[in-house]
Scaffold this motif. Sequence first.
Motif, PDB file in Angstrom:
ATOM      1  N   LEU A   1       0.815  -1.213   0.000  1.00  0.00           N
ATOM      2  CA  LEU A   1       0.000   0.000   0.000  1.00  0.00           C
ATOM      3  C   LEU A   1       0.848   1.262   0.000  1.00  0.00           C
ATOM      4  O   LEU A   1       0.442   2.282  -0.530  1.00  0.00           O
ATOM      5  CB  LEU A   1      -0.936   0.009   1.212  1.00  0.00           C
ATOM      6  CG  LEU A   1      -1.936  -1.154   1.281  1.00  0.00           C
ATOM      7  CD1 LEU A   1      -2.963  -0.885   2.363  1.00  0.00           C
ATOM      8  CD2 LEU A   1      -2.617  -1.387  -0.057  1.00  0.00           C
ATOM      9  N   GLU A   2       2.018   1.180   0.612  1.00  0.00           N
ATOM     10  CA  GLU A   2       2.925   2.323   0.572  1.00  0.00           C
ATOM     11  C   GLU A   2       4.335   1.844   0.872  1.00  0.00           C
ATOM     12  O   GLU A   2       4.531   0.782   1.458  1.00  0.00           O
ATOM     13  CB  GLU A   2       2.514   3.418   1.562  1.00  0.00           C
ATOM     14  CG  GLU A   2       2.404   2.958   2.981  1.00  0.00           C
ATOM     15  CD  GLU A   2       1.919   4.070   3.916  1.00  0.00           C
ATOM     16  OE1 GLU A   2       2.344   5.217   3.734  1.00  0.00           O
ATOM     17  OE2 GLU A   2       1.133   3.776   4.825  1.00  0.00           O
ATOM     18  N   ALA A   3       5.294   2.626   0.442  1.00  0.00           N
ATOM     19  CA  ALA A   3       6.690   2.271   0.667  1.00  0.00           C
ATOM     20  C   ALA A   3       7.498   3.537   0.880  1.00  0.00           C
ATOM     21  O   ALA A   3       7.330   4.522   0.161  1.00  0.00           O
ATOM     22  CB  ALA A   3       7.242   1.480  -0.518  1.00  0.00           C
ATOM     23  N   HIS A   4       8.350   3.503   1.894  1.00  0.00           N
ATOM     24  CA  HIS A   4       9.195   4.648   2.218  1.00  0.00           C
ATOM     25  C   HIS A   4      10.651   4.203   2.262  1.00  0.00           C
ATOM     26  O   HIS A   4      10.949   3.101   2.726  1.00  0.00           O
ATOM     27  CB  HIS A   4       8.829   5.217   3.594  1.00  0.00           C
ATOM     28  CG  HIS A   4       7.368   5.501   3.774  1.00  0.00           C
ATOM     29  ND1 HIS A   4       6.829   6.743   3.574  1.00  0.00           N
ATOM     30  CD2 HIS A   4       6.332   4.701   4.114  1.00  0.00           C
ATOM     31  CE1 HIS A   4       5.521   6.692   3.806  1.00  0.00           C
ATOM     32  NE2 HIS A   4       5.196   5.463   4.135  1.00  0.00           N
ATOM     33  N   THR A   5      11.510   5.083   1.820  1.00  0.00           N
ATOM     34  CA  THR A   5      12.919   4.885   2.139  1.00  0.00           C
ATOM     35  C   THR A   5      13.145   5.524   3.508  1.00  0.00           C
ATOM     36  O   THR A   5      12.596   6.589   3.810  1.00  0.00           O
ATOM     37  CB  THR A   5      13.830   5.549   1.100  1.00  0.00           C
ATOM     38  OG1 THR A   5      13.561   6.953   1.077  1.00  0.00           O
ATOM     39  CG2 THR A   5      13.574   4.973  -0.281  1.00  0.00           C
TER      40      THR A   5
ATOM     41  N   MET B   1      14.180   0.195   3.382  1.00  0.00           N
ATOM     42  CA  MET B   1      12.845   0.684   3.081  1.00  0.00           C
ATOM     43  C   MET B   1      11.859   0.106   4.087  1.00  0.00           C
ATOM     44  O   MET B   1      12.099  -0.948   4.682  1.00  0.00           O
ATOM     45  CB  MET B   1      12.415   0.282   1.663  1.00  0.00           C
ATOM     46  CG  MET B   1      13.293   0.852   0.568  1.00  0.00           C
ATOM     47  SD  MET B   1      12.546   0.639  -1.062  1.00  0.00           S
ATOM     48  CE  MET B   1      11.150   1.738  -0.948  1.00  0.00           C
ATOM     49  N   LEU B   2      10.764   0.811   4.231  1.00  0.00           N
ATOM     50  CA  LEU B   2       9.682   0.333   5.085  1.00  0.00           C
ATOM     51  C   LEU B   2       8.408   0.320   4.257  1.00  0.00           C
ATOM     52  O   LEU B   2       8.046   1.325   3.648  1.00  0.00           O
ATOM     53  CB  LEU B   2       9.519   1.248   6.303  1.00  0.00           C
ATOM     54  CG  LEU B   2       8.403   0.886   7.279  1.00  0.00           C
ATOM     55  CD1 LEU B   2       8.618  -0.494   7.876  1.00  0.00           C
ATOM     56  CD2 LEU B   2       8.292   1.932   8.383  1.00  0.00           C
TER      57      LEU B   2
ATOM     58  N   ARG C   1       4.196  -0.789   3.983  1.00  0.00           N
ATOM     59  CA  ARG C   1       2.957  -1.259   4.602  1.00  0.00           C
ATOM     60  C   ARG C   1       2.304  -2.207   3.611  1.00  0.00           C
ATOM     61  O   ARG C   1       2.060  -1.827   2.448  1.00  0.00           O
ATOM     62  CB  ARG C   1       2.009  -0.100   4.879  1.00  0.00           C
ATOM     63  CG  ARG C   1       0.632  -0.568   5.403  1.00  0.00           C
ATOM     64  CD  ARG C   1      -0.420   0.436   5.108  1.00  0.00           C
ATOM     65  NE  ARG C   1      -0.167   1.659   5.836  1.00  0.00           N
ATOM     66  CZ  ARG C   1      -0.829   2.022   6.942  1.00  0.00           C
ATOM     67  NH1 ARG C   1      -1.781   1.264   7.398  1.00  0.00           N
ATOM     68  NH2 ARG C   1      -0.524   3.136   7.547  1.00  0.00           N
TER      69      ARG C   1
END
Lengths: 155, 155
Positions: free
Chosen positions: B93-97, B104-105, B107
Amino acid sequence: MTIDQLDARIVSLLTTEPRIGVLECSRRLGVARGTVQARLDRLAARGVITGYGPDIDPAALGFGVTAFVTLQIRQVAGHVPVADQLALIPEVLEAHTITGSGDMLCRVVARDNADLQRVIDLIVDVQGVVRTSSVIALDTPVSYRILPLVRAAGG
Amino acid sequence: MTIDQLDARIVSLLTTEPRIGVLECSRRLGVARGTVQARLDRLAARGVITGYGPDIDPAALGFGVTAFVTLQIRQVAGHVPVADQLALIPEVLEAHTITGSGDMLCRVVARDNADLQRVIDLIVDVQGVVRTSSVIALDTPVSYRILPLVRAAGG
DNA sequence: GGTGAAAGGTCATTAAG
DNA sequence: CTTAATGACCTTTCACC
């Protein structure tokens, strides 16, 4: 207990162009307007569509820093639950209990890195929070999206 | 570079009761309809309001399991960026560096715990992903909300 | 399908920074 | 002087019965 292709196409269309309305939506999909309305009512009744609220970008409000804070919790009897206290902090956008011994994961925002320290301090001061561990989101190459999942669920 | 009280009240009202429309909104706040419309246009132009799409509950779609997956990344030259490959997985649903060495993190959601294993396998198969570490969200005592922040920003 | 209502636009006037 | 709010009017479009 799932959605079909028409549901997925309706949601998909309304997500990409929310202002078109039911009538325009039915025209583009080639179905009767009553059908679209009935589908939307059903989706809302089933809880698939939870609302139509405006989507707000925290960064545009001045909260450009996003962080994920993991909390180690020590549950104390007779106190206000940790989650209730976290809910009082506006910068805590969401909080989950996660696998592990009494841990939580929070998404928080702040105006800048110094401000993030202030927010974390607020969290540390919450009764029952033993310690915190934070990671800052540097970039968001995939921002929250639900459309691919809706399409996958719709067949 | 911020919003005022009227902006906050408009957003607040539209968030809690999205179906009332601009006219009803202006009546309740005791301002002219054109004012509300102008404010909303300004907020949209400034990027504060990014859209009005229907909010979808993944759990109601059958994806009742939410997890946060931390990825350890090894950037490989000449390959498709990891984020682009993650974006192809609907359950992401989402991805962050995040801070740290190439991490990366994400959801992700899944239909159940067994299905989560499938999703994680998809992520592990992404070129450049060295290993993953997952935590499952057991409960969400504070689900995503933006209203307290809007009110805080509005004065 | 018809009808009441709201959205969206423009304008002149007025107030406030 | 610039920006914003207001109330009025108009046309198109939609939601509901």
